[in-house]
Design a protein around this motif. Structure first.
Motif, mmCIF file in Angstrom:
data_model
loop_
_atom_site.group_PDB
_atom_site.id
_atom_site.type_symbol
_atom_site.label_atom_id
_atom_site.label_comp_id
_atom_site.label_asym_id
_atom_site.label_seq_id
_atom_site.Cartn_x
_atom_site.Cartn_y
_atom_site.Cartn_z
ATOM 1 N N VAL A 1 0.833 -1.205 0.000
ATOM 2 C CA VAL A 1 0.000 0.000 0.000
ATOM 3 C C VAL A 1 0.867 1.255 0.000
ATOM 4 O O VAL A 1 1.815 1.374 0.791
ATOM 5 C CB VAL A 1 -0.935 0.035 1.230
ATOM 6 C CG1 VAL A 1 -1.948 1.179 1.096
ATOM 7 C CG2 VAL A 1 -1.668 -1.297 1.390
ATOM 8 N N LEU A 2 0.520 2.192 -0.874
ATOM 9 C CA LEU A 2 1.147 3.510 -0.891
ATOM 10 C C LEU A 2 0.111 4.541 -0.462
ATOM 11 O O LEU A 2 -0.938 4.676 -1.097
ATOM 12 C CB LEU A 2 1.658 3.857 -2.296
ATOM 13 C CG LEU A 2 2.216 5.283 -2.468
ATOM 14 C CD1 LEU A 2 3.458 5.481 -1.605
ATOM 15 C CD2 LEU A 2 2.521 5.569 -3.939
ATOM 16 N N GLY A 3 0.399 5.243 0.630
ATOM 17 C CA GLY A 3 -0.471 6.319 1.082
ATOM 18 C C GLY A 3 0.066 7.654 0.590
ATOM 19 O O GLY A 3 1.260 7.931 0.717
ATOM 20 N N VAL A 4 -0.806 8.473 0.020
ATOM 21 C CA VAL A 4 -0.387 9.787 -0.470
ATOM 22 C C VAL A 4 -1.279 10.870 0.126
ATOM 23 O O VAL A 4 -2.487 10.680 0.304
ATOM 24 C CB VAL A 4 -0.425 9.863 -2.014
ATOM 25 C CG1 VAL A 4 0.597 8.933 -2.627
ATOM 26 C CG2 VAL A 4 -1.811 9.557 -2.552
ATOM 27 N N ASP A 5 -0.658 11.995 0.434
ATOM 28 C CA ASP A 5 -1.402 13.133 0.966
ATOM 29 C C ASP A 5 -0.643 14.412 0.625
ATOM 30 O O ASP A 5 0.569 14.377 0.392
ATOM 31 C CB ASP A 5 -1.574 13.006 2.489
ATOM 32 C CG ASP A 5 -2.786 13.781 2.993
ATOM 33 O OD1 ASP A 5 -3.828 13.153 3.262
ATOM 34 O OD2 ASP A 5 -2.701 15.027 3.088
ATOM 35 N N VAL A 6 -1.372 15.535 0.618
ATOM 36 C CA VAL A 6 -0.785 16.820 0.264
ATOM 37 C C VAL A 6 -0.218 17.543 1.481
ATOM 38 O O VAL A 6 0.493 18.534 1.347
ATOM 39 C CB VAL A 6 -1.844 17.717 -0.439
ATOM 40 C CG1 VAL A 6 -2.915 18.169 0.549
ATOM 41 C CG2 VAL A 6 -1.191 18.905 -1.142
ATOM 42 N N VAL A 7 -0.513 17.034 2.684
ATOM 43 C CA VAL A 7 -0.107 17.719 3.919
ATOM 44 C C VAL A 7 1.180 17.106 4.467
ATOM 45 O O VAL A 7 1.186 15.948 4.893
ATOM 46 C CB VAL A 7 -1.230 17.632 4.976
ATOM 47 C CG1 VAL A 7 -0.809 18.349 6.253
ATOM 48 C CG2 VAL A 7 -2.526 18.230 4.432
ATOM 49 N N PRO A 8 2.286 17.867 4.479
ATOM 50 C CA PRO A 8 3.556 17.312 4.956
ATOM 51 C C PRO A 8 3.484 16.732 6.367
ATOM 52 O O PRO A 8 4.092 15.695 6.638
ATOM 53 C CB PRO A 8 4.502 18.520 4.898
ATOM 54 C CG PRO A 8 3.931 19.404 3.835
ATOM 55 C CD PRO A 8 2.443 19.247 3.963
ATOM 56 N N ALA A 9 2.739 17.384 7.259
ATOM 57 C CA ALA A 9 2.663 16.891 8.637
ATOM 58 C C ALA A 9 2.052 15.500 8.701
ATOM 59 O O ALA A 9 2.456 14.671 9.532
ATOM 60 C CB ALA A 9 1.850 17.868 9.493
ATOM 61 N N PHE A 10 1.090 15.216 7.830
ATOM 62 C CA PHE A 10 0.508 13.879 7.784
ATOM 63 C C PHE A 10 1.529 12.849 7.319
ATOM 64 O O PHE A 10 1.649 11.763 7.889
ATOM 65 C CB PHE A 10 -0.702 13.854 6.853
ATOM 66 C CG PHE A 10 -1.974 14.366 7.463
ATOM 67 C CD1 PHE A 10 -2.269 14.157 8.798
ATOM 68 C CD2 PHE A 10 -2.900 15.052 6.686
ATOM 69 C CE1 PHE A 10 -3.451 14.612 9.359
ATOM 70 C CE2 PHE A 10 -4.085 15.519 7.244
ATOM 71 C CZ PHE A 10 -4.365 15.301 8.572
ATOM 72 N N ILE A 11 2.252 13.177 6.261
ATOM 73 C CA ILE A 11 3.222 12.229 5.711
ATOM 74 C C ILE A 11 4.355 11.994 6.702
ATOM 75 O O ILE A 11 4.787 10.850 6.912
ATOM 76 C CB ILE A 11 3.765 12.734 4.364
ATOM 77 C CG1 ILE A 11 2.636 12.809 3.329
ATOM 78 C CG2 ILE A 11 4.880 11.828 3.864
ATOM 79 C CD1 ILE A 11 1.941 11.490 3.072
#
Length: 226
Positions: free
Chosen positions: A75-85
């Motif tokens: 699984v690859l999780g992607v998000d636009v928020v650096p704090a989440f990543i």
């Protein structure tokens, strides 16, 4: 509410501001509907498709990516928020990458998947349409796209049952949350149209019920690429 690109920007800005509060809410299991219904419903929906490689779009602090990884999926999780990543990567389970929906549409990920899932992560108008347009290029032949969202008939409230921008609030959340973003309301028919006009056949629509109210806690659309 006027439909414009500033609303799309407000959505991203709000998540930047509330990333820490959201991560705490998830880790401390503060959102009852997720614990009682919708977390299990989205896991079950993904597992039902027997996918090996999964893209978690708008992965937030990464709980779904970790859950699916623990079940043997790549699984690859992607998000636009650096704090989440950054928070996701410290957990040591699953793969994570910083990417906006526009960057995903532009081919930043450079790999293909058996299944893409968006769990309560599609709030915009133009950004969501653009993402749907790009999803087929990210999937292997016969791939699946699953979206869990607020159930339109329940989320509509007292407003007219028609597409459009709506104001939101953090009612029911802690005081740590600020500046709620607008979100774009879609009818069931419009959600179905998004899938069918971008190469998908609707295989199933699930409506998980809340155990206390017996009303739909969410709507899950399962589209298969044809």
């Amino acid at each position: 509410m006027t439909i414009d690109l500033s609303a799309e920007r407000q959505i991203i800005d709000s998540w930047h501001q509330n990333a820490r509060a959201w991560s705490v809410a998830i880790s401390e299991q503060q959102i009852a509907s997720r614990q009682q219904v919708t977390n299990r419903s989205i896991i079950d929906a993904v597992v039902s498709r027997s996918a090996r490689k999964v893209l978690d779009i708008g992965s937030g602090e990464g709980w779904l990516t970790r859950e699916l990884t623990a079940r043997g999926m790549d699984v690859l999780g992607v998000d636009v928020v650096p704090a989440f990543i950054e928070r996701s990567q410290t957990q040591g389970v699953g793969r994570f990458e910083l990417a906006s929906y526009a960057e995903i549409a532009a081919g930043k990920l450079g790999e293909k998947f058996d299944l893409a899932v968006a769990n309560f992560s599609l709030f915009g108008n133009e950004s969501v349409t653009d993402l749907f347009r790009s999803i087929p290029s990210l999937l292997n032949d016969g791939g699946t796209f699953i979206v869990q969202t607020l159930h339109p008939l329940v989320a509509c409230g007292d407003f007219p049952y028609s597409d459009g921008w709506r104001a939101s609030s953090w009612a029911g959340f802690s005081d740590d949350f600020t500046d709620p973003a607008p979100w774009y309301f879609r009818t069931v028919a419009t959600w179905v149209e998004l899938f069918t006009t971008h190469g998908f056949t609707i295989a199933e629509i699930r409506e998980p019920l809340h155990p206390q109210t017996d009303k739909p806690a969410a709507a899950i659309f399962i589209g298969v690429l044809h």
